[in-house]
Write a protein that holds these residues in place. Structure first.
Motif, mmCIF file in Angstrom:
data_model
loop_
_atom_site.group_PDB
_atom_site.id
_atom_site.type_symbol
_atom_site.label_atom_id
_atom_site.label_comp_id
_atom_site.label_asym_id
_atom_site.label_seq_id
_atom_site.Cartn_x
_atom_site.Cartn_y
_atom_site.Cartn_z
ATOM 1 N N LEU A 259 -9.808 -11.579 -2.899
ATOM 2 C CA LEU A 259 -8.577 -11.910 -2.190
ATOM 3 C C LEU A 259 -8.774 -13.208 -1.436
ATOM 4 O O LEU A 259 -9.558 -13.274 -0.485
ATOM 5 C CB LEU A 259 -8.200 -10.785 -1.220
ATOM 6 N N LEU B 264 -7.048 -16.018 0.839
ATOM 7 C CA LEU B 264 -5.860 -16.211 1.670
ATOM 8 C C LEU B 264 -5.647 -17.684 2.019
ATOM 9 O O LEU B 264 -5.117 -18.003 3.068
ATOM 10 C CB LEU B 264 -5.961 -15.376 2.950
ATOM 11 N N GLY C 283 -14.896 -9.242 -0.495
ATOM 12 C CA GLY C 283 -13.881 -8.344 0.030
ATOM 13 C C GLY C 283 -13.181 -8.908 1.242
ATOM 14 O O GLY C 283 -12.742 -10.059 1.253
ATOM 15 N N ALA D 282 -11.675 -12.731 2.513
ATOM 16 C CA ALA D 282 -10.260 -12.894 2.847
ATOM 17 C C ALA D 282 -10.120 -13.529 4.218
ATOM 18 O O ALA D 282 -9.339 -14.468 4.417
ATOM 19 C CB ALA D 282 -9.551 -11.546 2.804
ATOM 20 N N PRO E 285 -9.710 -1.520 0.624
ATOM 21 C CA PRO E 285 -9.602 -2.329 1.850
ATOM 22 C C PRO E 285 -8.656 -3.518 1.697
ATOM 23 O O PRO E 285 -7.920 -3.830 2.621
ATOM 24 C CB PRO E 285 -11.040 -2.798 2.114
ATOM 25 N N LEU E 286 -8.660 -4.155 0.523
ATOM 26 C CA LEU E 286 -7.809 -5.329 0.370
ATOM 27 C C LEU E 286 -6.339 -4.940 0.413
ATOM 28 O O LEU E 286 -5.511 -5.621 0.985
ATOM 29 C CB LEU E 286 -8.119 -6.049 -0.946
ATOM 30 N N LEU F 80 -5.309 -4.220 3.881
ATOM 31 C CA LEU F 80 -5.129 -5.495 4.579
ATOM 32 C C LEU F 80 -3.725 -6.040 4.337
ATOM 33 O O LEU F 80 -3.024 -6.445 5.263
ATOM 34 C CB LEU F 80 -6.186 -6.469 4.070
#
Lengths: 352, 565
Positions: free
Chosen positions: A61, A63, A145, A149, B364-365, B368
């Motif tokens: 992920l 951002l 993880g 992010a 968890p992602l 989030l």
């Protein structure tokens, strides 16, 4: 997700968006503004494809994708401002905002953007290099993880703050605007807009096939393996850091490509496009459309943005509620997004 | 407004009696003569009268002179109750649109004039004749007012007057400053007066006085006099020093060195304090985040919004208290709202855990992202309910600050947050290590599945953890109302920084959060004067990334085999 790949559907879509709408626009049936809007959404879809590649396929992920988007956008914006030259409000070779800020001469890092080929090269090099460098530091120390992010979000925030400043010579809060021409074509001209629309669409199709090529190759299998079992893969002997860096760079470049095509169509790029929320919105598009499929992010980017333009005019003030609930709803109930819903509707029929 | 005669005026009067130099023919006739000149309305007579009254040091002329300065001095002619000079109070318009003015006496003190029935005398402003004071007259009065204010009952006025006299450089103010110093009871103002006195005495003709003044300034730790001292030892092009005496120049050098050291010391103190203050805010914000993350691996993106909920709860309690509490006890709303801030934020947190987070375990992602969606909803809800800008009134006790040196003030609200953070940390430690629930919580943090096997109700522990984490966020929001406005997106201010604190600190260890919070706060404040705030933020991010190169799981990584799952 090969079962969602329908060549005839794809062909129809390409035929419709790439040929029918521009022709209808020339005939005056399809309004210019709508065409322009769709063109912009295609750029968002390109960025969403990048997010899908890194998040949907590789499970990382990031951002800060909106930051990469803006890197591409600022690059082409700088080029167009330099080409505007004496046609600005002050009639000097310097961009207008530099005249306001009493800048005497062009900052050195603006120089490469005088010519379009170099600018285009920069659109690929800068986001790619930033992603490689940042990715090297992050992935080498096995940040993963949530940690990754948050670090990328902090990067996006820091860069946003930096771009907001006047002394970084990128127009501060007002960003870059008041562009006149691109490649000698007047930006206000409907024909130019149509051209940009087609360019954005072709880029989207190109990005789609690039991602398809990547995900269907052996490389794509490794990416999925990273998502599903990183440690096993590491123990088998793969150098995961390089794969992650690669996918981070590709997704960054795709975002930059989206920004490159987006800015000439909107005529403005401000740091507001790269704040913390902007990056997360790209993720929503991907999530809503359906991550882990290639058509999903495109569908998602188009759907959410159409909804956005509809809701902000029909029910102002409700957009954030809607976006919030959409987010929670998709994550909780439809992890596979629109594409997932559609295919699950169809699957039972096929089985009976 | 002029307040009644207080002790300071009395002291001034005593001083004037024992100081023959100031003794003047202050008979009533002399005064009356000056009043007549004032009342005549003739500009030159007024000037002469002001000149005369100015040199008099009787405190009784202060109200009159101030009224003249402010344009409130009038002459009342055809009123039997009071003829001659009067000071008018606040005027108002009656039903006919005519301005009405209550009358006050002008000498020897300003008190309302009353009828025999006890009702105040009010006359139409139209019937009074204003004693005009032009700019020149006001310039004449100004220094007089300042000197008199050295004895004003209001401590703020006294401090201001002392500062002004020191900066004006009028050496005739020396003796009155000396008197004021003797009568001053407030040590901080006394110090200011001493500084001002010494500044004036720097230019004295007597070398001994100058020497003493320099010595005193060297000891008074007021770094603002540094430029003044430096000017005294700077030779002009002809090699002539403003300070002729070489011995005094040596003393000046010594004083400058001393003050310079003190200035650096104070800057260090201030930087450290600012760093600790920022660090304590970050820790307070990051605490709840760290607890939840340590327990469930969920980064709660809506954490800042739980702060916002706590802040708005405080605001609502304040608004409710306005009607219920008496005005002087209104500040009690602040301690009163603490449990509410905790409970409201905590219950919303539990609700969030039950409705959303519970369904996203081991993703968890996704959690989030879901909490990010929640944060959008909460921000927009606050905006629709409360509008864009509201503020909580700072309780009286926490306004102002502790003055550790002249002009170096540690604000009480920052000190309060520092104390609150310490207290929260201590109670959390006690909670974690001294209670049964704390034990269960640590067990679940270490190994969720094994804890479940041992019969710990994991789900209930999760809910309670969320209550704690978001409740502490509410408390943080409660404290944030002391240092900022209450706005819907207030949670976003510190949130990314506190994410970084959690990541840098490591998971599930309070010590990590404390170290990282203080570290980020201090480094930020050390870098800020060198670079600008934005660049220091970028630098800190760079430092954190570099730090994570060697310790990817934070300062105090969780031990155990499950760190990679």
């Amino acid at each position: 997700m090969n079962n969602t790949y329908k060549p005839y559907l794809l062909g129809a879509a390409i035929f419709f968006f790439g040929l029918i709408t521009p022709v209808l626009n020339v005939l005056g049936v399809f309004p210019d503004t709508t065409l322009n809007l769709w063109g912009r959404y295609f750029c968002f879809a390109i960025a969403a494809l990048g997010v899908d590649l890194i998040w949907g396929y590789t499970g990382i992920l990031s951002l800060c994708q909106a930051f990469f988007f803006c890197l591409g956008g600022y690059a082409i914006g700088m080029h167009m401002l330099l080409k505007t030259g004496p046609r600005g409000v002050y009639g000097t070779a310097l961009p207008d905002f530099m005249v306001w800020n009493q800048v005497e001469s062009l900052p050195l890092f603006w120089e490469p953007f005088h010519t379009l080929p170099v600018t285009l090269l920069m659109v690929f090099l800068v986001p790619g290099a930033v992603a490689l460098f940042f990715g090297f530091l992050a992935f080498r120390s096995r940040l993963q993880g949530v940690y990754f992010a948050i670090i990328t979000q902090a990067l996006a925030l820091a860069m946003w703050l930096l771009f907001l400043r006047n002394e970084t010579m990128l127009g501060g809060t007002n960003g870059l605007t008041d562009f006149k021409t691109l490649l000698g074509f007047e930006l206000r001209d409907p024909a130019t807009k149509r051209g940009l629309y087609i360019a954005a669409f072709l880029a989207l199709v190109g990005a789609y096939f690039l991602c398809r090529f990547i995900t269907q190759s052996k490389l794509g299998k490794i990416l999925i393996a990273i998502r599903d079992g990183e440690h096993r893969l590491r123990f088998i002997g793969y150098r995961i850091t390089y794969f992650k860096m690669f996918v981070f760079a590709v997704s960054g470049i795709l975002a930059g490509l989206g920004g490159l095509l987006y800015v000439p169509q909107t005529g403005i790029i401000t740091p507001g496009r790269m704040d913390v929320q902007a990056s997360i919105e790209i993720i929503v598009w991907t999530a809503v459309g359906g991550r882990g499929t290639l058509i999903g992010p495109i569908v998602g980017a188009l759907t959410v943005n159409l909804l956005y333009s509809f809701l902000t005019s029909a029910f102002p003030g409700t957009w954030l509620y809607f976006l919030g609930f959409l987010f929670v709803g998709v994550v909780l109930f439809f992890p596979k997004g629109i594409v997932g819903i559609l295919s699950s509707l169809r699957t039972p029929k096929l089985e009976t | 407004m002029i307040q009644p005669l207080f002790a300071h005026w009395l002291l001034l009067a005593i001083f004037l009696l024992v100081q023959p130099a100031f003794a003047q023919p202050e008979t009533n006739t002399w005064g009356n003569f000056q009043f007549k000149r004032l009342a005549s309305g003739d500009d030159d007579s007024i000037k002469a009268a002001v000149q005369a009254l100015k040199t008099s040091s009787q405190s009784g002329y202060y109200p009159l002179m101030q009224a003249l300065f402010n344009g409130d001095l009038y002459r009342s002619e055809n009123r039997t109750q009071h003829q001659g000079l009067v000071i008018i109070g606040e005027t108002w318009e009656d039903d006919y649109g005519e301005s009405q003015a209550p009358l006050h006496t002008a000498y020897p003190e300003q008190i309302p004039i009353l009828y025999e029935t006890g009702k105040p005398v009010v006359v139409p402003l139209f019937d009074l004749i204003k004693i005009e004071s032009g700019r020149r007259i006001r310039t004449m009065i100004q220094p007089y007012l300042t000197r008199m204010e050295l004895f004003h009952p209001d401590s703020g006025k006294r401090r201001q007057a002392a500062e002004i006299l020191g900066n004006r450089g009028d050496s005739t103010a020396v003796s009155i400053l000396q008197t004021a110093i003797q009568s001053e009871s407030n040590s901080s103002i006394k110090r200011q007066m001493l500084v001002s006195l010494s500044k004036l005495q720097l230019h004295s003709s007597d070398p001994q006085t100058r020497l003493e003044a320099v010595r005193r300034l060297g000891n008074l730790n007021d770094t603002f006099v540094l430029p003044l001292l430096k000017a005294r030892i700077k030779a002009d092009p002809n090699g002539v020093f403003p300070e002729p005496d070489s011995q005094i120049r040596d003393q000046l050098h010594q004083a400058i060195r001393k003050l310079g050291q003190f200035s650096i010391f104070m800057q260090t103190v201030q930087t450290i304090f600012a760093g600790l203050s920022l660090g304590s805010v970050l820790i307070l914000v990051a605490l709840g985040l760290a607890i939840i993350y340590g327990q469930m691996g969920v980064i709660n993106m809506a954490h800042g919004e739980f702060m916002m909920i706590g802040a708005y709860t405080t605001f609502v309690i304040q608004e409710l208290c306005v009607g219920l509490l008496p005005a002087e006890a209104l500040d009690w709303f602040f301690p009163l709202s603490l449990p509410f801030a905790f409970l409201v934020a905590g219950s919303v947190g539990v609700l969030l855990e039950i409705l959303v987070i519970r369904h996203l375990y081991s993703r968890p992602l996704e959690s989030l992202l879901a909490t990010w969606g929640i944060s959008l909803i909460l921000i927009q809800a606050a905006r629709s309910i409360f509008g864009d800008l509201t503020a909580v009134k700072l309780p009286q006790v926490l306004s102002g600050g502790y003055e550790i040196a002249p002009q170096v003030i540690l604000p009480y609200n920052r000190l309060f947050i520092l104390a609150l953070t310490t207290l929260s940390l201590l109670s959390l430690m006690a909670f974690f290590y001294k209670t049964r629930f704390g034990l269960k919580l640590r067990a679940v943090t270490q190994n969720r599945d094994m804890s479940a096997c041992m019969g710990i109700p994991v789900r209930r522990v999760d809910s309670l953890t969320f209550l704690m984490g978001t409740g502490i966020a509410g408390v943080a929001g409660w404290a944030m109302t002391l240092i900022g406005n209450v706005v819907p997106n207030m949670g976003q201010t510190y949130i990314v920084d506190s994410f970084l604190v959690v990541v840098t600190g490591g998971v599930g260890k309070l010590a990590g959060t404390i170290t990282a919070g203080l570290g980020v706060g201090l480094i930020n404040k050390i870098l800020e004067p060198i670079f600008e705030a934005v660049y220091s933020k970028v630098l800190i991010l760079g430092l954190i990334i570099l730090f994570l190169q060697s310790r990817p799981t934070g300062i105090f990584p969780a031990k155990g085999r499950n760190e990679n799952t």
